[in-house]
Structure formats: C-alpha cells, structure tokens
Design a protein around this motif. Structure first.
Motif, short mmCIF file in Angstrom:
data_model
loop_
_atom_site.label_atom_id
_atom_site.label_comp_id
_atom_site.label_asym_id
_atom_site.label_seq_id
_atom_site.Cartn_x
_atom_site.Cartn_y
_atom_site.Cartn_z
N PRO A 98 0.79 -1.23 0.00
CA PRO A 98 0.00 0.00 0.00
C PRO A 98 0.83 1.28 0.00
N GLU A 99 2.08 1.23 0.43
CA GLU A 99 2.92 2.42 0.50
C GLU A 99 4.08 2.30 -0.48
N PRO A 100 4.61 3.43 -0.93
CA PRO A 100 5.76 3.39 -1.85
C PRO A 100 6.96 2.68 -1.22
N PHE A 101 7.73 2.01 -2.04
CA PHE A 101 8.93 1.33 -1.56
C PHE A 101 9.91 1.18 -2.71
N GLY A 102 11.16 0.95 -2.33
CA GLY A 102 12.21 0.72 -3.31
C GLY A 102 12.56 -0.75 -3.38
N VAL A 103 13.22 -1.13 -4.46
CA VAL A 103 13.70 -2.49 -4.65
C VAL A 103 15.14 -2.42 -5.15
N ALA A 104 15.93 -3.42 -4.79
CA ALA A 104 17.33 -3.46 -5.22
C ALA A 104 17.74 -4.91 -5.42
N ALA A 105 18.60 -5.15 -6.41
CA ALA A 105 19.06 -6.50 -6.73
C ALA A 105 20.55 -6.63 -6.46
N ILE A 106 20.90 -7.62 -5.65
CA ILE A 106 22.30 -7.96 -5.41
C ILE A 106 22.60 -9.16 -6.28
N ILE A 107 23.24 -8.89 -7.41
CA ILE A 107 23.52 -9.93 -8.41
C ILE A 107 25.00 -10.28 -8.33
N THR A 108 25.28 -11.54 -8.14
CA THR A 108 26.66 -11.99 -8.04
C THR A 108 26.99 -12.93 -9.19
N ASP A 109 28.28 -13.01 -9.50
CA ASP A 109 28.74 -13.97 -10.51
C ASP A 109 29.35 -15.18 -9.81
N ARG A 110 29.87 -16.13 -10.57
CA ARG A 110 30.40 -17.37 -9.99
C ARG A 110 31.63 -17.13 -9.11
N LEU A 111 32.25 -15.95 -9.23
CA LEU A 111 33.40 -15.60 -8.40
C LEU A 111 32.99 -14.88 -7.13
N GLY A 112 31.68 -14.65 -6.95
CA GLY A 112 31.19 -13.96 -5.77
C GLY A 112 31.23 -12.45 -5.86
N ARG A 113 31.54 -11.94 -7.05
CA ARG A 113 31.58 -10.48 -7.22
C ARG A 113 30.15 -9.95 -7.36
N VAL A 114 29.96 -8.69 -6.97
CA VAL A 114 28.64 -8.05 -6.98
C VAL A 114 28.55 -7.09 -8.16
N LEU A 115 27.45 -7.17 -8.90
CA LEU A 115 27.21 -6.27 -10.02
C LEU A 115 26.77 -4.92 -9.48
N MET A 116 27.55 -3.89 -9.81
CA MET A 116 27.26 -2.54 -9.35
C MET A 116 26.97 -1.64 -10.55
N HIS A 117 26.18 -0.61 -10.31
CA HIS A 117 25.69 0.29 -11.33
C HIS A 117 26.16 1.69 -10.97
N LEU A 118 26.99 2.30 -11.80
CA LEU A 118 27.42 3.68 -11.57
C LEU A 118 26.30 4.60 -12.02
N ARG A 119 25.74 5.31 -11.06
CA ARG A 119 24.57 6.15 -11.32
C ARG A 119 24.97 7.45 -12.02
N ASP A 120 24.04 7.97 -12.81
CA ASP A 120 24.24 9.27 -13.46
C ASP A 120 24.49 10.33 -12.40
N ASP A 121 25.21 11.36 -12.79
CA ASP A 121 25.46 12.48 -11.89
C ASP A 121 24.64 13.68 -12.36
N HIS A 122 23.30 13.52 -12.31
CA HIS A 122 22.37 14.54 -12.76
C HIS A 122 21.49 14.98 -11.60
N PRO A 123 21.09 16.25 -11.58
CA PRO A 123 20.15 16.69 -10.55
C PRO A 123 18.87 15.85 -10.60
N GLY A 124 18.33 15.54 -9.44
CA GLY A 124 17.09 14.79 -9.37
C GLY A 124 17.29 13.28 -9.34
N ILE A 125 18.50 12.80 -9.58
CA ILE A 125 18.80 11.37 -9.52
C ILE A 125 19.16 11.03 -8.07
#
Length: 148
Positions: free
Chosen positions: A8-35
């Motif tokens: 019923p209320e707004p919420f965020g979601v996030a995915a922790i995706i790993t590869d076979r070496l146990g590394r985590v997939l990270m996303h470099l976010r834009d550096d824009h106002p409002g992000i």
C-alpha cells in the motif's frame, strides 16, 4: 516474505547480483540533478509503481536498467528509514559480461569483489544490506569481508 503481495505504501527495490566468483554487479549512477545517489555506485534498483508487488517491481527495474531477466530471491527488507524510504532486496546470479549490456540508465555496470567495494562511493543502505547478507552466509567471501 512479501514478494507476492502488492504494497500500500511506496517502496524501493534493489538486486544484489553476483557472478560465480562472488563479485557483486554494481551500477554507476548518473550524476544529474534529481537522480537519487548521483555519481555513486549502487545496485540495480528503483521504485515500485502503484500496485506492483516487490517481485514485479524488481523484475521491471532490472529489465529496464540492464535488460536482464534472471531468477531472483527476496532476501531482506529494510524498514522505513529517517527519510521514510523502505527497500526490499533480492539476490540472483549472472555470469555475463556487463560491458555488453546496452545501458538505458546510469554510466556503467561492473562486477566488484566484496573487498573492492570498500573503495567505492556506495549508498549507506547498500553497504548495510551487503554486510547483513554476508554475515548471514548469503554472499561469498566469509563473514566480515565487506570493508565499509
């Protein structure tokens, strides 16, 4: 777990995706106002739309940001913080090459070892979730390896 129930209320979601070496997939976010968290390395993530379940929101956000459609498992939920934000975290695995993904948001995707994440600007809620999952044995590298 709440994955199958629309919230019923707004919420965020996030995915922790790993590869076979146990590394985590990270996303470099834009550096824009409002992000949210501009210029930070974060997880593939976003906000649920009205009527979406956490699982539906995560699948949609993951596909929008990475074009990936992979099996995900809900692992934990952070309750509302001081800003009123709630985040539901999922985990999954993928062994592809993130440089081959055509981005529609953000600057780039890259896999990092848990130790290597200590050198990145990472939102506090992401660091907390990674530590919690690692301490529960749900991420590789042993307890206490995440250095931030």
């Amino acid at each position: 777990m709440i994955s199958g129930v629309a919230q019923p209320e707004p919420f965020g979601v996030a995915a922790i995706i790993t590869d076979r070496l146990g590394r985590v997939l990270m996303h470099l976010r834009d550096d824009h106002p409002g992000i949210a968290w501009p210029g930070y390395w974060s997880l593939p993530s976003g906000l649920a739309e009205l009527g979406e379940t956490p699982a539906e929101a995560m699948s949609r956000e993951l596909h929008e940001e990475t074009s990936l459609s992979i099996a995900l498992t809900q692992r934990l939920e952070h309750p509302k913080d001081a800003e009123g934000d709630r985040v539901v975290f999922f985990t999954g695995s993928w062994d592809g090459d993130p440089t081959k993904i055509p981005l529609t948001e953000g600057v780039k995707l890259e896999f990092f070892s848990l130790v290597g994440l200590a050198d990145l600007r990472v939102p506090p809620f992401v660091a907390l979730a990674l530590r919690q999952l690692q301490n529960r044995g749900l991420l590789g590298g042993g307890v206490g390896v995440v250095g931030f």
